[in-house]
Structures are given as structure tokens and as C-alpha cells.
Design a protein around this motif. Sequence first.
Motif, PDB file in Angstrom:
ATOM      1  N   VAL A  39       0.879  -1.180   0.000  1.00 39.31           N
ATOM      2  CA  VAL A  39       0.000   0.000   0.000  1.00 39.31           C
ATOM      3  C   VAL A  39       0.913   1.225   0.000  1.00 39.31           C
ATOM      4  CG1 VAL A  39      -1.677   1.339   1.342  1.00 39.31           C
ATOM      5  CG2 VAL A  39      -1.910  -1.146   1.194  1.00 39.31           C
ATOM      6  N   GLU A  40       0.725   2.086  -0.979  1.00 38.77           N
ATOM      7  CA  GLU A  40       1.590   3.276  -1.147  1.00 38.77           C
ATOM      8  C   GLU A  40       3.063   2.874  -1.191  1.00 38.77           C
ATOM      9  OE1 GLU A  40       0.597   6.254   1.817  1.00 38.77           O
ATOM     10  OE2 GLU A  40      -1.542   5.972   1.484  1.00 38.77           O
ATOM     11  N   GLY A  41       3.340   1.702  -1.759  1.00 30.98           N
ATOM     12  CA  GLY A  41       4.725   1.243  -1.904  1.00 30.98           C
ATOM     13  C   GLY A  41       5.303   0.639  -0.637  1.00 30.98           C
ATOM     14  N   GLU A  42       4.544   0.673   0.453  1.00 31.04           N
ATOM     15  CA  GLU A  42       5.002   0.092   1.731  1.00 31.04           C
ATOM     16  C   GLU A  42       4.412  -1.318   1.864  1.00 31.04           C
ATOM     17  OE1 GLU A  42       7.072  -0.090   5.006  1.00 31.04           O
ATOM     18  OE2 GLU A  42       6.585   2.034   4.779  1.00 31.04           O
ATOM     19  N   TYR A  62      -6.997  -1.370  -0.057  1.00 37.47           N
ATOM     20  CA  TYR A  62      -6.697  -0.479  -1.176  1.00 37.47           C
ATOM     21  C   TYR A  62      -7.573   0.779  -1.187  1.00 37.47           C
ATOM     22  CZ  TYR A  62      -4.162  -4.590  -2.796  1.00 37.47           C
ATOM     23  OH  TYR A  62      -3.302  -5.660  -2.894  1.00 37.47           O
ATOM     24  N   SER A  65      -5.694   5.032   3.093  1.00 40.50           N
ATOM     25  CA  SER A  65      -4.289   5.469   3.119  1.00 40.50           C
ATOM     26  C   SER A  65      -3.518   4.552   4.067  1.00 40.50           C
ATOM     27  CB  SER A  65      -4.200   6.906   3.625  1.00 40.50           C
ATOM     28  OG  SER A  65      -4.605   6.950   4.982  1.00 40.50           O
ATOM     29  N   LEU A  66      -2.212   4.539   3.889  1.00 39.26           N
ATOM     30  CA  LEU A  66      -1.338   3.770   4.786  1.00 39.26           C
ATOM     31  C   LEU A  66      -1.505   4.272   6.224  1.00 39.26           C
ATOM     32  CD1 LEU A  66       0.935   1.657   5.008  1.00 39.26           C
ATOM     33  CD2 LEU A  66       2.559   3.520   4.554  1.00 39.26           C
ATOM     34  N   THR A  82       4.327  -3.315   9.590  1.00 32.39           N
ATOM     35  CA  THR A  82       4.976  -3.290   8.283  1.00 32.39           C
ATOM     36  C   THR A  82       5.921  -4.488   8.201  1.00 32.39           C
ATOM     37  OG1 THR A  82       6.823  -1.977   9.091  1.00 32.39           O
ATOM     38  CG2 THR A  82       4.940  -0.771   8.176  1.00 32.39           C
TER      39      THR A  82
END
Length: 232
Positions: A39-42, A62, A65-66, A82
Amino acid sequence: MQIIAHRGASGEFPENTLLAIAQAILQGADAIEVDVYAVEGELIVIHDPKLERTTNGSGTIYQHSLAYLQQLDAGEGEPIPTLWQVLELVQGRCWLNIELKGKDTAGPLLTLLARAQSELGLSLNELLVSSFNHHLLLQLKQALPELRLGALTASLQLNYAQYVHDLGMYSVHCDLNFIDQQLVHDAHQLGLKVFVYTVDGLDDISEMQQLGVDGIFTNYPARSRVWAFEGG
Ligand code: G3P
Ligand code: MG
């Protein structure tokens, strides 16, 4: 036979949380398995793309937001971790099986592994990356050939483990419902490890030992360890 804590010690603690992972390590698990989305590249650690079953959120990962996802309660006040936090916790204590669930996870994983190698002293042989999405595995194989990869499968193919060998995998990860001696034999002949999900019962654990599988994913690492090595 290796005892791999499935989503951490998820039979007793909230799955895929740092709490469940820390407890699995305390319980003497050989490895931890976690499920990962981007999510958001994380890379975040959660099993379902839908939030309702394991968190106090709603909708899918999806849609948010993260920052929103990270303030949710994933059980007993634990946040959704994470993958970086999981690596920090697990590194040097046992090996880690990262199961890529979500789309677009290969790129962020490669970035994260490079950072973990330099900042945490992570060695790639402490990792095994698996997925039901074999395209992702091929992408990783091409980018980082020394990374150990495992093909997850929920079906027994006519050519047994040959397709997994042809993909250049380290291991095949099979469902308990179809694993049989021929598959184990074929995989071992081809130099592949065999890991089986999800094995919690005493009878199933002894059957897996008789089949000679290399490891089991279990929600109860402490109990399964006792049953596997002391026969219950
Ligand atoms: O990686 C083994 C197992 O976790 C695969 O199935 O749905 O529990 O992630 P699932
Ligand atoms: Mg999994």
C-alpha cells in the motif's frame, strides 16, 4: 521437520501481528510465515485484503491510506505491522517466510531487502519468499537469483513437482488436503523442499512426519513442536 509459525502463533494471538510473531519466537518456532500486501509502496502484513475479519476497520486495504491502516486495531490493541518491523523483530532469531499476497509487491520487496541487508545486516538465506502468484516469483527470480523462492499451490498437478523445479524454485508449499507420498518423493528427487499448510492436529503432524516433509505451517507452534518431537 521444521515448525513454521503460520501468521505467527496465530492460534493463540492475533494473526500477523508483532505480538503473535514474538510469541512464536518464544515458543521455539524454526520460522515465521507472514502475508504481505503493498500500500503506497510500503509492504504491510495482513492476510485478507478486506479489513473486517482481522481489524476494526472496514472496506479493503486499497480503499485507504497507509496512515489510516496503521492506526487500526488488528487485535489486542496491536497494529497492522509493516514488513520492515517484522524483519527487525525476526532477524537473527529464526528464518522468515514472506508470502506475497498482493499485486505489485515484488518491486517494493526488492527495495526493502536491499535496505535490510545494509541496515540490519540481513542475510538472504534467513528468508524464503513464496506466493500463489508464480508470475511474481519469476520476477523475483530474474531480479535476485540468490533469493530462496517457494511456489505455493492449492492443487496437485499431473506432473507433480516438475513445474516447480522448472520455475527454479527452492521449495513447493502444498495444501494438507492433497499432499501424498508421490509428490514428496518427486519434489525431493528434484532437489525441492516440501512445506505443508496448515497442520495443527496430532494425527496430521505424525502423518507429515511419516511422509518426510521438510516443514509444516502451524497456528500452534509450541504444541505442534511437542507433538512432532515427543509424539504428543
Ligand atoms: O504460506 C502457507 C499458507 O499461509 C498459504 O495459505 O491462505 O493461509 O496464506 P494462506
Ligand atoms: Mg499465508
